[in-house]
Scaffold this active site. Sequence first.
Site, PDB file in Angstrom:
ATOM      1  N   ASN A 123      26.681  19.372  12.735  1.00  0.00           N
ATOM      2  CA  ASN A 123      26.714  18.155  11.919  1.00  0.00           C
ATOM      3  C   ASN A 123      27.687  18.373  10.760  1.00  0.00           C
ATOM      4  O   ASN A 123      27.425  19.163   9.860  1.00  0.00           O
ATOM      5  CB  ASN A 123      25.288  17.881  11.398  1.00  0.00           C
ATOM      6  CG  ASN A 123      25.200  16.625  10.558  1.00  0.00           C
ATOM      7  OD1 ASN A 123      26.213  16.065  10.141  1.00  0.00           O
ATOM      8  ND2 ASN A 123      23.988  16.190  10.290  1.00  0.00           N
ATOM      9  N   HIS A 161      27.514   9.370  14.801  1.00  0.00           N
ATOM     10  CA  HIS A 161      27.411  10.546  13.930  1.00  0.00           C
ATOM     11  C   HIS A 161      26.758  11.669  14.733  1.00  0.00           C
ATOM     12  O   HIS A 161      25.776  11.452  15.436  1.00  0.00           O
ATOM     13  CB  HIS A 161      26.566  10.190  12.707  1.00  0.00           C
ATOM     14  CG  HIS A 161      26.213  11.371  11.884  1.00  0.00           C
ATOM     15  ND1 HIS A 161      27.156  12.296  11.470  1.00  0.00           N
ATOM     16  CD2 HIS A 161      25.016  11.802  11.397  1.00  0.00           C
ATOM     17  CE1 HIS A 161      26.547  13.230  10.772  1.00  0.00           C
ATOM     18  NE2 HIS A 161      25.262  12.969  10.711  1.00  0.00           N
ATOM     19  N   CYS A 209      26.166  11.437   5.332  1.00  0.00           N
ATOM     20  CA  CYS A 209      26.664  11.380   6.713  1.00  0.00           C
ATOM     21  C   CYS A 209      27.182   9.992   7.102  1.00  0.00           C
ATOM     22  O   CYS A 209      27.909   9.853   8.086  1.00  0.00           O
ATOM     23  CB  CYS A 209      25.579  11.818   7.687  1.00  0.00           C
ATOM     24  SG  CYS A 209      24.970  13.467   7.352  1.00  0.00           S
TER      25      CYS A 209
HETATM   26  N1  ACO Z   1      14.929  28.703  14.462  1.00  0.00           N
HETATM   27  C1  ACO Z   1      13.696  28.978  14.906  1.00  0.00           C
HETATM   28  N2  ACO Z   1      12.606  28.311  14.485  1.00  0.00           N
HETATM   29  C2  ACO Z   1      12.766  27.332  13.594  1.00  0.00           C
HETATM   30  C3  ACO Z   1      14.044  26.991  13.077  1.00  0.00           C
HETATM   31  C4  ACO Z   1      15.148  27.724  13.556  1.00  0.00           C
HETATM   32  N3  ACO Z   1      16.400  27.476  13.145  1.00  0.00           N
HETATM   33  N4  ACO Z   1      13.894  25.981  12.212  1.00  0.00           N
HETATM   34  C5  ACO Z   1      12.589  25.682  12.155  1.00  0.00           C
HETATM   35  N5  ACO Z   1      11.912  26.516  12.981  1.00  0.00           N
HETATM   36  C6  ACO Z   1      10.475  26.550  13.237  1.00  0.00           C
HETATM   37  C7  ACO Z   1       9.667  26.009  12.097  1.00  0.00           C
HETATM   38  O1  ACO Z   1       9.485  26.992  11.091  1.00  0.00           O
HETATM   39  C8  ACO Z   1       8.391  25.635  12.767  1.00  0.00           C
HETATM   40  O2  ACO Z   1       7.630  26.798  12.946  1.00  0.00           O
HETATM   41  P1  ACO Z   1       6.023  26.787  12.734  1.00  0.00           P
HETATM   42  O3  ACO Z   1       5.520  25.829  13.779  1.00  0.00           O
HETATM   43  O4  ACO Z   1       5.657  28.197  12.965  1.00  0.00           O
HETATM   44  O5  ACO Z   1       5.820  26.295  11.339  1.00  0.00           O
HETATM   45  C9  ACO Z   1       8.828  25.177  14.157  1.00  0.00           C
HETATM   46  O6  ACO Z   1      10.165  25.715  14.325  1.00  0.00           O
HETATM   47  C10 ACO Z   1       8.863  23.686  14.306  1.00  0.00           C
HETATM   48  O7  ACO Z   1       9.542  23.137  13.173  1.00  0.00           O
HETATM   49  P2  ACO Z   1       9.817  21.611  13.086  1.00  0.00           P
HETATM   50  O8  ACO Z   1      10.576  21.349  11.822  1.00  0.00           O
HETATM   51  O9  ACO Z   1       8.571  20.848  13.316  1.00  0.00           O
HETATM   52  O10 ACO Z   1      10.793  21.444  14.320  1.00  0.00           O
HETATM   53  P3  ACO Z   1      11.276  20.132  15.011  1.00  0.00           P
HETATM   54  O11 ACO Z   1      10.912  20.165  16.429  1.00  0.00           O
HETATM   55  O12 ACO Z   1      10.942  18.927  14.226  1.00  0.00           O
HETATM   56  O13 ACO Z   1      12.856  20.330  14.949  1.00  0.00           O
HETATM   57  C11 ACO Z   1      14.772  19.622  13.644  1.00  0.00           C
HETATM   58  C12 ACO Z   1      13.518  20.471  13.685  1.00  0.00           C
HETATM   59  C13 ACO Z   1      15.738  20.112  14.719  1.00  0.00           C
HETATM   60  C14 ACO Z   1      15.416  19.759  12.278  1.00  0.00           C
HETATM   61  C15 ACO Z   1      14.371  18.143  13.951  1.00  0.00           C
HETATM   62  O14 ACO Z   1      13.328  17.734  13.104  1.00  0.00           O
HETATM   63  C16 ACO Z   1      15.540  17.227  13.751  1.00  0.00           C
HETATM   64  O15 ACO Z   1      16.467  17.243  14.515  1.00  0.00           O
HETATM   65  N6  ACO Z   1      15.502  16.359  12.744  1.00  0.00           N
HETATM   66  C17 ACO Z   1      16.610  15.494  12.423  1.00  0.00           C
HETATM   67  C18 ACO Z   1      17.295  16.138  11.307  1.00  0.00           C
HETATM   68  C19 ACO Z   1      18.775  15.957  11.277  1.00  0.00           C
HETATM   69  O16 ACO Z   1      19.433  15.760  12.249  1.00  0.00           O
HETATM   70  N7  ACO Z   1      19.266  16.070  10.072  1.00  0.00           N
HETATM   71  C20 ACO Z   1      20.657  16.026   9.822  1.00  0.00           C
HETATM   72  C21 ACO Z   1      20.945  15.285   8.586  1.00  0.00           C
HETATM   73  S1  ACO Z   1      20.502  13.615   8.737  1.00  0.00           S
HETATM   74  C22 ACO Z   1      21.520  12.989   9.814  1.00  0.00           C
HETATM   75  O17 ACO Z   1      22.616  13.429   9.870  1.00  0.00           O
HETATM   76  C23 ACO Z   1      21.042  11.920  10.668  1.00  0.00           C
END
Ligand code: ACO
Length: 332
Positions: A289, A259, A113
């Site tokens: 993204n 980004h 990214c």
């Molecule tokens: N729909 C519904 N539920 C979901 C989904 C979905 N698409 N994805 C995950 N869940 C569930 C999980 O299974 C989990 O369930 P559980 O509690 O029963 O196990 C629950 O939601 C919470 O999951 P977490 O991973 O803890 O959710 P979080 O609040 O951390 O959000 C997310 C996840 C959105 C990916 C967040 O961590 C994030 O934004 N991270 C940054 C990642 C990013 O932006 N990456 C891009 C590449 S890097 C970059 O470009 C900077």
Amino acid sequence: MKRSIVIGCGSYLPRRVVTNNELAKSLDTDDDWIVSRTGIRQRHIADEGELTSDLALMAAQRALENAGILPSEVDILIVATTTPDQTFPATATKVQHQLGMMHGAAFDIQAVCSGFIYGLSVADNLIKGGQAQTVVLIGAETFSRILDWEDRSTCVLFGDGAGAIVLRAAENQDINKEESDTNLHTRRGVLSTHIHSDGATNNILYVDGGPSSTQMVGHVRMNGREVFRHAVNNLAGIVGEALDANRLNSEDIDWLVPHQANRRILDGTARKLGLPIEKVVVTVERHANTSAASVPLALDEAVRDGRIKTNDLVLLEAMGGGLTWGAGVIRW
Ligand code: ACO
């Protein structure tokens, strides 16, 4: 000493739009979860047979048209991508040929990214060093091809697209140091670029395949929480570094073009900078993204709709797998 001026930009998005509700038909997810956690409402997905080079070519043609120059005037063509058409040759060489560019050099950059920021740094230094006069820098991805469409925690986050800018060498006046410092605040062009990586964090965001390891392409794997934590810290750090290097304050910035990974990361960065969200170019809700394409896609949108104007001070930043991160300051 030469410097680089942005003389044009362009972008391209595949025509197929996939909404969160469409994803929810085949995946255990829903619009509310995706919007509340990420801000994403839809993404563009490339058609079957539509390749990264096709997206890159469209963006480059539009950028050259916007700059009012011909492919024959370009010395260097760079494609920042994590989803090349093939393991080799570089996607950039295909775009070079398709553009009808008969000379110069073309190569890919792989910093996920952060690829566009890394590319900006390389392009700017090639121009400053006198090795290139005109550079086309493209960020292009068909990220949908490396997603595990059964992994709801990653596949809802990404989209496909391409954006490009054209950079051209301009001569700095023969000025002394004091004048040069004053000039920093008024002269147009790339003022500075900053890049970092930390391979110790390889394992929080990666693809579980590759030619040397599995001989398969593989899929994106991510520890979302860890990536989120690093993103907020690294981006605040890099933005501070970029401002300090130019002796600027956040109030001097006309536009932050970050980004587009996640709305919450964008809001957090703007808050840390003390920058009103109206000064942040946000496309994540429509593009998701798009990895290396996200910054030039957002830039092109804001230039074309008249938000970013000549002489505006624009701050770009990104973070991605590696981890890699970086920033660039441009007087537009
Ligand atoms: N729909 C519904 N539920 C979901 C989904 C979905 N698409 N994805 C995950 N869940 C569930 C999980 O299974 C989990 O369930 P559980 O509690 O029963 O196990 C629950 O939601 C919470 O999951 P977490 O991973 O803890 O959710 P979080 O609040 O951390 O959000 C997310 C996840 C959105 C990916 C967040 O961590 C994030 O934004 N991270 C940054 C990642 C990013 O932006 N990456 C891009 C590449 S890097 C970059 O470009 C900077």
